[in-house]
Design an enzyme around this catalytic site. Structure first.
Site, PDB file in Angstrom:
ATOM      1  CB  SER A  52      -0.950  -0.093   1.148  1.00 21.11           C
ATOM      2  OG  SER A  52      -1.502   1.380   1.201  1.00 21.11           O
ATOM      3  CE1 TYR A  65      -3.648  -1.831   5.137  1.00 17.36           C
ATOM      4  CE2 TYR A  65      -3.075   0.417   4.497  1.00 17.36           C
ATOM      5  CZ  TYR A  65      -3.703  -0.635   4.009  1.00 17.36           C
ATOM      6  OH  TYR A  65      -3.784  -0.901   2.854  1.00 17.36           O
TER       7      TYR A  65
END
Length: 257
Positions: A140, A153
């Site tokens: 990501s 995350y």
């Protein structure tokens, strides 16, 4: 048509589902993995796909033995995949001051990092023996810099990038490629709850098309879309003081509770 086989985790929704559709449309055979096995099977049947072109394997990526067993089941039933995509992942906000969120962080690492290694594990030996194959990690742009409220995350996706880079070096002489795909903002159930702006938001289908192109080309690292790659690089070179000021007051990712 081709007999090439793609093994995809997290295939019951979002990016995983879009990747499955894209590979199937290109003539690939599919090995689809999800915790919600019945739901995934019903979706695949609903696509009208010929039964001989796909199989579904139920597995919980957070449980190492579960996803390893799914890999071995695929090897037994369909053979050695040409592409293995470790796509399953979660994104939950945390507050380190909250005790329960430490458990959320551990779960995030269990799925996004350990689960990725466990996904690849059953296939590395057979791919080495064959002398070919591609392992794909879905990272990501959140891996580029730490975002307030996104500690678990961001850290997990930075770990994906570093892990895939390490694995790429380990397998370079074996003929096995390792591809790191770095999505920007993609319209999926995972992102629809975000409480902040998402520049260059793209559909899962558009993302999957570009990702499959990068995978087939054997690209070692690709940010999709490219505009997000430019923005991420600019953020990376910002001095910390300016970066911190820029993100001051930005809404945080929703916590699990």
């Amino acid at each position: 048509m081709t007999s090439r086989l793609a093994f995809i985790t997290g295939a019951s929704s979002g990016i995983g589902q879009a990747l499955a559709q894209c590979f199937f449309g290109a003539g690939w055979q599919l090995a689809l993995v999800a915790r919600r096995e019945a739901e995934l099977r019903a979706w695949a049947v609903g696509q009208g796909w010929p039964a001989e072109r796909w199989r579904v394997y139920g597995a919980d990526v957070a449980q190492t033995d579960s996803i390893v067993a799914a890999g071995h089941a695929c090897l037994a039933a369909q053979g050695v995949p040409d592409v293995v995509i470790a796509n399953a992942g979660i994104s939950v906000g945390i507050d380190t001051a909250e005790r329960g969120d430490i458990d959320v962080m551990a779960q995030t690492f269990a799925i996004n990092n350990v689960g990725m290694a466990a996904t690849f594990h059953p296939f590395i030996g057979p791919m080495r023996s064959r002398g070919s194959g591609t392992l794909v990690g879905i990272a990501s742009v959140a891996s580029i810099r730490g975002l307030p409220g996104h500690g678990a995350y961001c850290a997990s996706k930075a770990g994906v990038v570093s892990y895939c880079e390490s694995l790429r070096g380990e397998l370079r002489d074996a003929g096995v490629k390792v591809v790191t795909i770095v999505p920007g903002y993609v319209d999926t159930p995972l992102t629809r709850g975000n409480r902040y702006g998402m520049p260059f938001l793209m559909s899962a289908e558009a993302f999957a098309k570009r990702a499959v192109q990068a995978i087939e080309a054997g690209t070692s690292y690709r940010v999709i879309p490219w505009q997000m790659g430019v923005a991420a690089k600019l953020l990376r070179v910002l001095p910390n003081a300016l970066f911190d000021r820029l993100l001051a007051g930005r809404p945080r990712k929703a916590r699990k509770t």
